[in-house]
Design a protein around this motif. Structure first.
Motif, PDB file in Angstrom:
ATOM      1  N   VAL A   1       0.791  -1.177   0.033  1.00 48.92           N
ATOM      2  CA  VAL A   1      -0.197  -0.002  -0.059  1.00 48.92           C
ATOM      3  C   VAL A   1       0.788   1.233   0.024  1.00 48.92           C
ATOM      4  CG1 VAL A   1      -1.893   1.339   1.011  1.00 48.92           C
ATOM      5  CG2 VAL A   1      -1.885  -1.238   1.234  1.00 48.92           C
ATOM      6  N   ASN A   2       0.427   2.217  -0.754  1.00 45.57           N
ATOM      7  CA  ASN A   2       1.109   3.656  -0.694  1.00 45.57           C
ATOM      8  C   ASN A   2       0.009   4.688  -1.179  1.00 45.57           C
ATOM      9  OD1 ASN A   2       3.155   5.360  -0.649  1.00 45.57           O
ATOM     10  ND2 ASN A   2       3.882   5.038  -2.882  1.00 45.57           N
ATOM     11  N   SER A   3       0.529   5.887  -0.964  1.00 46.85           N
ATOM     12  CA  SER A   3      -0.237   7.107  -1.137  1.00 46.85           C
ATOM     13  C   SER A   3       0.548   7.837  -2.190  1.00 46.85           C
ATOM     14  CB  SER A   3      -0.735   7.988  -0.137  1.00 46.85           C
ATOM     15  OG  SER A   3      -1.448   9.168  -0.503  1.00 46.85           O
ATOM     16  N   LEU A   4      -0.211   8.394  -3.253  1.00 40.50           N
ATOM     17  CA  LEU A   4       0.493   9.009  -4.312  1.00 40.50           C
ATOM     18  C   LEU A   4       0.125  10.593  -4.279  1.00 40.50           C
ATOM     19  CD1 LEU A   4       0.285   6.766  -7.678  1.00 40.50           C
ATOM     20  CD2 LEU A   4       2.358   7.113  -5.883  1.00 40.50           C
ATOM     21  N   GLY A   5      -0.685  10.747  -3.234  1.00 40.48           N
ATOM     22  CA  GLY A   5      -1.023  12.401  -2.847  1.00 40.48           C
ATOM     23  C   GLY A   5      -1.899  12.747  -4.006  1.00 40.48           C
ATOM     24  N   ASP A   6      -2.035  14.252  -4.260  1.00 46.29           N
ATOM     25  CA  ASP A   6      -2.991  14.609  -5.126  1.00 46.29           C
ATOM     26  C   ASP A   6      -2.427  16.008  -5.677  1.00 46.29           C
ATOM     27  OD1 ASP A   6      -3.016  16.707  -3.042  1.00 46.29           O
ATOM     28  OD2 ASP A   6      -5.034  16.270  -2.506  1.00 46.29           O
TER      29      ASP A   6
ATOM     30  N   LYS B   1      -2.564  12.874   4.220  1.00 47.49           N
ATOM     31  CA  LYS B   1      -2.158  12.070   5.041  1.00 47.49           C
ATOM     32  C   LYS B   1      -3.484  11.491   6.088  1.00 47.49           C
ATOM     33  CE  LYS B   1       2.197  14.277   6.287  1.00 47.49           C
ATOM     34  NZ  LYS B   1       3.049  15.143   7.118  1.00 47.49           N
ATOM     35  N   ALA B   2      -4.181  12.302   6.308  1.00 47.41           N
ATOM     36  CA  ALA B   2      -5.690  11.928   6.943  1.00 47.41           C
ATOM     37  C   ALA B   2      -6.022  10.885   6.146  1.00 47.41           C
ATOM     38  CB  ALA B   2      -6.471  13.117   7.255  1.00 47.41           C
ATOM     39  N   TYR B   3      -6.348  11.069   4.919  1.00 51.73           N
ATOM     40  CA  TYR B   3      -7.257  10.187   4.119  1.00 51.73           C
ATOM     41  C   TYR B   3      -6.407   8.668   3.895  1.00 51.73           C
ATOM     42  CZ  TYR B   3      -9.838   8.781  -0.136  1.00 51.73           C
ATOM     43  OH  TYR B   3     -10.648   7.936  -1.059  1.00 51.73           O
ATOM     44  N   ASP B   4      -5.060   8.661   3.768  1.00 49.88           N
ATOM     45  CA  ASP B   4      -4.234   7.643   3.816  1.00 49.88           C
ATOM     46  C   ASP B   4      -4.351   6.884   5.193  1.00 49.88           C
ATOM     47  OD1 ASP B   4      -2.317   5.717   2.775  1.00 49.88           O
ATOM     48  OD2 ASP B   4      -0.917   6.698   3.934  1.00 49.88           O
ATOM     49  N   GLU B   5      -4.542   7.560   6.435  1.00 49.12           N
ATOM     50  CA  GLU B   5      -4.321   7.030   7.563  1.00 49.12           C
ATOM     51  C   GLU B   5      -5.667   6.328   7.864  1.00 49.12           C
ATOM     52  OE1 GLU B   5      -3.708  10.067  10.217  1.00 49.12           O
ATOM     53  OE2 GLU B   5      -1.454  10.106   9.695  1.00 49.12           O
ATOM     54  N   GLN B   6      -6.838   6.858   7.415  1.00 47.64           N
ATOM     55  CA  GLN B   6      -7.959   6.215   7.631  1.00 47.64           C
ATOM     56  C   GLN B   6      -8.531   4.944   6.740  1.00 47.64           C
ATOM     57  OE1 GLN B   6     -11.170   9.109   7.353  1.00 47.64           O
ATOM     58  NE2 GLN B   6     -12.921   7.675   7.572  1.00 47.64           N
TER      59      GLN B   6
ATOM     60  N   PRO C   1      13.892  10.721  -2.871  1.00 43.26           N
ATOM     61  CA  PRO C   1      12.745  11.392  -1.888  1.00 43.26           C
ATOM     62  C   PRO C   1      11.687  10.453  -1.844  1.00 43.26           C
ATOM     63  CG  PRO C   1      13.047  12.861  -3.878  1.00 43.26           C
ATOM     64  CD  PRO C   1      14.151  11.979  -3.824  1.00 43.26           C
ATOM     65  N   MET C   2      11.034  10.165  -0.838  1.00 42.06           N
ATOM     66  CA  MET C   2       9.588   9.706  -0.909  1.00 42.06           C
ATOM     67  C   MET C   2       8.711  10.409  -0.554  1.00 42.06           C
ATOM     68  SD  MET C   2      10.530   6.184  -0.860  1.00 42.06           S
ATOM     69  CE  MET C   2      11.712   6.809  -1.814  1.00 42.06           C
ATOM     70  N   LEU C   3       7.338   9.992  -1.447  1.00 42.18           N
ATOM     71  CA  LEU C   3       6.316  10.774  -1.302  1.00 42.18           C
ATOM     72  C   LEU C   3       5.594  11.027  -0.112  1.00 42.18           C
ATOM     73  CD1 LEU C   3       3.704  10.675  -4.731  1.00 42.18           C
ATOM     74  CD2 LEU C   3       3.296  11.558  -2.818  1.00 42.18           C
ATOM     75  N   ARG C   4       5.525   9.898   0.650  1.00 44.79           N
ATOM     76  CA  ARG C   4       5.068  10.116   1.846  1.00 44.79           C
ATOM     77  C   ARG C   4       5.494  11.250   2.786  1.00 44.79           C
ATOM     78  NH1 ARG C   4       7.195   4.630   4.308  1.00 44.79           N
ATOM     79  NH2 ARG C   4       9.481   5.431   4.749  1.00 44.79           N
ATOM     80  N   ASP C   5       6.827  11.521   2.466  1.00 45.40           N
ATOM     81  CA  ASP C   5       7.338  12.898   3.338  1.00 45.40           C
ATOM     82  C   ASP C   5       6.678  14.354   2.590  1.00 45.40           C
ATOM     83  OD1 ASP C   5       8.823  10.952   4.740  1.00 45.40           O
ATOM     84  OD2 ASP C   5      10.479  10.945   3.318  1.00 45.40           O
ATOM     85  N   TYR C   6       5.886  14.313   1.658  1.00 40.15           N
ATOM     86  CA  TYR C   6       5.628  15.326   0.906  1.00 40.15           C
ATOM     87  C   TYR C   6       4.184  15.487   0.812  1.00 40.15           C
ATOM     88  CZ  TYR C   6      10.260  16.225  -0.708  1.00 40.15           C
ATOM     89  OH  TYR C   6      11.686  16.356  -0.733  1.00 40.15           O
ATOM     90  N   LEU C   7       3.425  14.302   1.646  1.00 40.98           N
ATOM     91  CA  LEU C   7       1.948  14.482   1.457  1.00 40.98           C
ATOM     92  C   LEU C   7       1.523  15.723   2.198  1.00 40.98           C
ATOM     93  CD1 LEU C   7       0.953  10.526   2.284  1.00 40.98           C
ATOM     94  CD2 LEU C   7       1.077  11.698   0.030  1.00 40.98           C
ATOM     95  N   CYS C   8       0.415  16.348   1.973  1.00 41.46           N
ATOM     96  CA  CYS C   8      -0.343  17.513   2.533  1.00 41.46           C
ATOM     97  C   CYS C   8      -1.021  16.896   3.535  1.00 41.46           C
ATOM     98  CB  CYS C   8      -1.335  18.111   1.655  1.00 41.46           C
ATOM     99  SG  CYS C   8      -2.571  17.178   0.947  1.00 41.46           S
ATOM    100  N   GLU C   9      -1.772  17.613   4.458  1.00 37.96           N
ATOM    101  CA  GLU C   9      -2.501  17.047   5.641  1.00 37.96           C
ATOM    102  C   GLU C   9      -3.726  16.313   5.245  1.00 37.96           C
ATOM    103  OE1 GLU C   9      -1.206  17.125   8.900  1.00 37.96           O
ATOM    104  OE2 GLU C   9       0.379  17.884   7.942  1.00 37.96           O
TER     105      GLU C   9
END
Length: 420
Positions: A165-170, A232-237, A221-229
């Motif tokens: 699982v990963n998050s690619l941000g928006d 981040k909240a979406y991914d955590e949920q 650099p890892m995308l997870r370090d650049y995720l907006c709030e």
């Protein structure tokens, strides 16, 4: 012998393996059918621009692997390399998103086509079960689809797989990461083609399978370090919902998959017994795809599960499905008159829901009974002139060898009583 063979990178699906493939399709789609997903079929070829816009011109799928053709009328078409773009196109064309019941939840089953180096687990024609939930931005929807895929694999008895699982941000946070990644890639020793790909979509480089490239990406650099709030909240949920459902997953910060349309949640199921071609399914959220195709904003999420890869994964784990025999009753006629009568009874049994076959052609009783054994049937119906004169057929249990006469008129009832 035939002078023709199946094209390179394809194969014929033949009995008895074909029965397992049908069962895999049934079990992969069953959780979807229990969860409000309706069935959709789209053409196997589409306007080639549908895929170049939706899948992405920077992807290997579009730039190297897509089969294209020009019609006699001059239309440029492509054989579908994946299912999502076609499904979104169909939803927009039919205005399903305007019916007031979002998300539009659809599933599909079919063949897809990519011209790539043929090897075990990577075919030029391959089968997938896919699911799309179109028109809603909700972490629970992402979690639902991941859970349904996990349930589908477990229903087949699979266990030697991991969920990445990963998050690619928006569109808010990914541009910042893109700049940082471009700066990092500029300092690497990359060939011209890879640099060109990096200019179009630098995330594609993270998906490069060559070890020479991966070795240079250790400090990327890892995308997870650049995720907006918000991301981040979406991914955590999403992750919290998976955990509460008992679905184990592994964080993979380099997971980007091979398509350009993904945003936020992205995931992949990989199997330990398949070697290099380890992915058995995957997908993610694609909130901007509808707009790329000229439609309104329709945040969406979906996945595709490989039927061929799932079959290989089951082989690797030694899993054999307990499938019903294709034939329950096999009829053997001794003479033409008996064959005419039994042919009618075979038709009657089939119409009553009993899987029945008949010894066709000219066969001795010995060869006909061998065919009955090979058919996998539980019972054989044997009848000659004397049997018919008495109004009976001989019902032989091919497991025990027991044989009893049964009246013709009572045949269907008798077999039904034996739970056929």
């Amino acid at each position: 012998m035939s002078t023709f063979s199946a094209p390179k990178g394809t194969y014929d699906l033949l009995p008895p393996s074909s029965a397992t493939y049908l069962a895999i399709r049934e079990r992969l789609s069953a959780p979807l059918r229990r969860s409000g997903y309706g069935y959709i079929e789209t053409p196997v070829f589409e306007d080639i621009k549908l895929f170049s816009r939706g899948v992405g011109e920077s992807t290997d799928i579009v730039s190297k692997e897509m089969y294209s053709l020009t019609t006699k009328g001059g239309d440029e078409l492509g054989l579908r390399p994946e299912g999502t773009a076609s499904v979104v196109r169909a939803v927009l064309q039919a205005n399903l998103h305007k019916l007031g019941n979002l998300p539009v939840k659809l599933w599909y089953s079919g063949s897809f086509y990519r011209y790539e180096r043929a090897q075990k687990g990577r075919y030029r024609q391959f089968a997938q079960i896919g699911a799309e939930a179109i028109g809603a931005e909700d972490p629970a929807l992402d979690a639902e689809l991941i859970i349904l895929a996990d349930d589908a694999f477990r229903s087949l008895g699979l266990s030697d797989y991991r969920l990445l699982v990963n998050s690619l941000g928006d569109k808010e946070c990914r541009p910042v990461y893109r700049t940082a990644l471009v700066d990092f890639l500029a300092g690497l020793d990359l060939d011209e083609e890879t640099r060109r790909r990096a200019e179009i979509n630098p995330l594609r480089v993270l998906d490069d399978k060559r070890q020479s490239v991966q070795d240079q990406l250790v400090d990327a650099p890892m995308l997870r370090d650049y995720l907006c709030e918000a991301c981040k909240a979406y991914d955590e949920q999403v992750r919290a919902l998976l955990t509460s459902a008992g679905v184990a997953f592994v964080d993979d910060p380099k997971l980007v998959r091979g398509l350009d349309y993904y945003t936020r949640t992205t995931f992949e199921f990989v199997h330990g017994g398949l070697g290099a071609q380890s992915a058995i399914g995957g997908g993610g959220r694609y909130d901007g795809l509808s707009e790329m195709l000229g439609g309104p904003a329709l945040p969406s999420v979906g996945w595709g599960l490989g039927v061929d890869r799932t079959f290989l994964a089951m082989e690797a784990e030694g899993i054999a499905l307990d499938l019903p025999a294709t034939t329950s009753v096999y009829a053997v006629a001794l003479g033409e008159e008996a064959k005419n009568v039994l042919f009618g009874k075979v038709t009657e049994l089939r119409r009553a829901g009993i899987a029945t076959d008949l010894a066709f052609g000219v066969k001795t009783i010995k060869n006909a009974m061998k065919s009955a054994d090979r058919s996998g049937a539980r019972f054989a119906l044997v009848a000659g002139d004397r049997d018919l004169a008495a109004g009976v057929v001989q019902l032989k249990d091919l497991t025990t060898g027991e044989q009893i006469p049964v009246e013709l008129e009572a045949l269907v009832t008798t077999l039904k009583e034996k739970q056929l």
